[in-house]
Design an enzyme around this catalytic site. Structure first.
Site, short mmCIF file in Angstrom:
data_model
loop_
_atom_site.label_atom_id
_atom_site.label_comp_id
_atom_site.label_asym_id
_atom_site.label_seq_id
_atom_site.Cartn_x
_atom_site.Cartn_y
_atom_site.Cartn_z
N TRP A 148 0.83 -1.21 0.00
CA TRP A 148 0.00 0.00 0.00
C TRP A 148 0.86 1.25 0.00
O TRP A 148 0.49 2.28 -0.57
CB TRP A 148 -0.91 -0.01 1.23
CG TRP A 148 -1.68 1.25 1.45
CD1 TRP A 148 -2.88 1.61 0.89
CD2 TRP A 148 -1.31 2.36 2.30
NE1 TRP A 148 -3.28 2.84 1.34
CE2 TRP A 148 -2.33 3.32 2.21
CE3 TRP A 148 -0.23 2.62 3.13
CZ2 TRP A 148 -2.29 4.52 2.92
CZ3 TRP A 148 -0.19 3.80 3.83
CH2 TRP A 148 -1.21 4.74 3.72
N HIS A 149 2.04 1.17 0.60
CA HIS A 149 2.90 2.35 0.72
C HIS A 149 3.56 2.74 -0.61
O HIS A 149 3.96 3.90 -0.77
CB HIS A 149 3.98 2.11 1.77
CG HIS A 149 3.48 2.14 3.16
ND1 HIS A 149 2.93 1.05 3.80
CD2 HIS A 149 3.42 3.16 4.08
CE1 HIS A 149 2.57 1.37 5.02
NE2 HIS A 149 2.85 2.64 5.23
N GLY A 150 3.70 1.82 -1.54
CA GLY A 150 4.32 2.19 -2.80
C GLY A 150 4.56 1.00 -3.71
O GLY A 150 4.59 -0.15 -3.27
#
Length: 466
Positions: free
Chosen positions: A325-327
């Site tokens: 989700w962060h990247g």
């Protein structure tokens, strides 16, 4: 326009009195709040603001569709499923398309298949990871609630609420709409606490996080083979402190700003580096994300009620999703996998019945593991992360005074972390008693002190990337 820029401070001083004056006209006040959110977003990206508007209209339409067929469960479930696909598709297309395309380019030829994904140039709207998850809560709320506000204004103000628009905390629709229906919404509440949170957040970000980045972190991760073992260890630990002070500082600032609008933002951090294991760490770190993953992914997968092996699989999937989700980078996948693996080890340790570790030892092991995992979170590639970790074996070439200063800073950090609630009550009490011109003087002096101690320029928040 950053929340820590002089331009934003000036705009807020003009906007807040106008917003408060419209308290008796709730609908107009919400429209003004929504318009201000889009104007603020447009200072970052006019294209992103346009995408958010279209997206909000789409989610509002999906919510109405779900409610309009409430009596037909099968069709309602279908509408909900299609809405969730539409809700997440923009995130997948803009943020992860190039990542998936590169994987296809690297793997398909080896399988004798042709790569078919075209090269594109998507605009990635700022904060898309955050408002997408909020949109999920909106659709689920429209699906579950018998009576839910169904106007376009409600959807627009929720998805564009400017204190949390760029980097959270992640709001939930049910809680948000209960809050804005409160009579106190639209008027400042807990003003002394709001002032304390904003000033503390500014100090954490502008002074301490920036110092850690400039002194230890940026050079180490830019040149991972240039430092000795002591400097490398200091850089890894400094980044652990930096990311907390940066993101916690941001959360404190937006919590204070939201209070000035009359809204209570959910807590996002409760001293995570005092945790005794990874499970406790995730109950204290980025709480709105971890609770979202738990309630909207882990539990729907079966949670802990699907049997021992399935429970561990669900847990690992939840942590992998949290990571990616962060990247769109394998480093985030590895970071999520490390936390998932750590959770599995903790569960296995508990089943062995070996008893609890001494608190100091458990906390130290948790900190070491969290700091190790942060290396992959911060590095540009897994190769770079491993290169930095290998430098830990290089003998120190000399004594480094900065490392001693970092140790002293860490001692103060943990002491203040343990006393956080007491300090908040003490500082809030001071602001309560120093009302009027004395309070204004204190705010100006403290703000001036923070600005004087911070580096030149306006540093970006780490979580603006996500």
């Amino acid at each position: 326009m950053s929340f820590i820029s002089p331009e934003f401070a000036f705009a807020a001083l003009l906007f807040l009195p106008l917003f408060w004056s419209l308290h008796s006209k709730r609908t107009l006040q919400l429209w003004v709040l929504t318009l201000s959110s889009y104007l603020l977003y447009s200072t970052w990206s006019p294209e992103g603001a346009a995408i958010l508007l279209v997206y909000s209209i789409s989610m509002w339409g999906c919510g109405n569709l779900i409610n309009s067929i409430a009596k037909e469960k099968a069709w309602r479930v279908l509408a909900m499923s299609v809405s969730l696909i539409l809700c997440t598709s923009i995130l997948l297309m803009t943020k992860y398309y190039d990542f998936l395309r590169q994987i296809a380019i690297d793997t398909l030829p080896g399988l004798g298949l042709q790569d078919f994904l075209p090269l594109t140039d998507f605009v990635v709207p700022a904060g898309i990871s955050f408002f997408t998850f909020q949109a999920v809560t909106y659709l689920v709320w429209r699906y579950r609630a018998e009576k839910a506000p169904s106007s376009l204004l409600h959807a627009a103000v929720f998805l564009s609420f400017w204190p949390t628009l760029f980097a959270g905390p992640i709001l939930r629709a049910e809680d948000f709409f209960k809050n804005i229906q409160d009579e106190e919404f639209g008027l400042p509440r807990e003003v002394p606490r709001a002032i304390y949170l904003i000033l503390l957040g500014m100090a954490q970000k502008l002074v301490f996080s920036s110092w850690l980045a400039d002194t230890f972190v940026d050079t180490a991760f830019r040149y991972p083979d240039a430092l000795d073992g002591l400097q490398t260890g200091a850089a890894i630990w400094a980044y652990s402190l930096q990311i907390f002070l940066d993101f916690s500082g941001y959360s404190l600032i937006v919590t204070g700003l939201a209070l000035l609008l009359g809204y209570r933002v959910p807590a996002n951090f409760t001293q995570p580096y005092l945790a005794r294991d990874l499970r406790e760490f995730w109950r204290r770190w980025h709480i709105t994300l971890s609770s979202f993953i738990r309630d909207y992914i882990y539990i729907p997968l079966g949670g802990s009620k699907a049997g021992g092996v399935r429970t561990q699989i669900n847990l690992m999937l939840a942590m992998l999703i949290s990571g990616i989700w962060h990247g769109a980078n394998t480093t985030f996948f590895v970071w999520g996998a490390l936390h998932g693996a750590g959770m599995l080890v903790i569960n296995a340790y508990g089943k062995l019945g070996l008893g609890k570790m001494p608190r100091v030892l458990a906390n130290a092991l948790t900190l070491l593991y969290v700091a190790f995992a942060w290396v992959f979170f911060r590095a540009n590639s897994c190769d770079s992360a491993w290169q930095l970790l290998q430098q830990l074996a290089v003998p120190p070439s000399a004594f480094h005074a900065d490392v001693g200063l970092l140790c002293a800073f860490s001692v103060v950090f943990f002491f203040l972390s343990a006393q956080a609630a007491t300090l908040e009550a003490w500082a809030t009490g001071i602001f309560e008693r120093a009302w009027g011109w004395r309070l204004v003087t204190m705010i100006c002096l403290l703000s001036f002190g923070v600005v004087q101690l911070c580096p030149s320029g306006i540093p970006s928040f780490i979580y603006y990337r996500f």
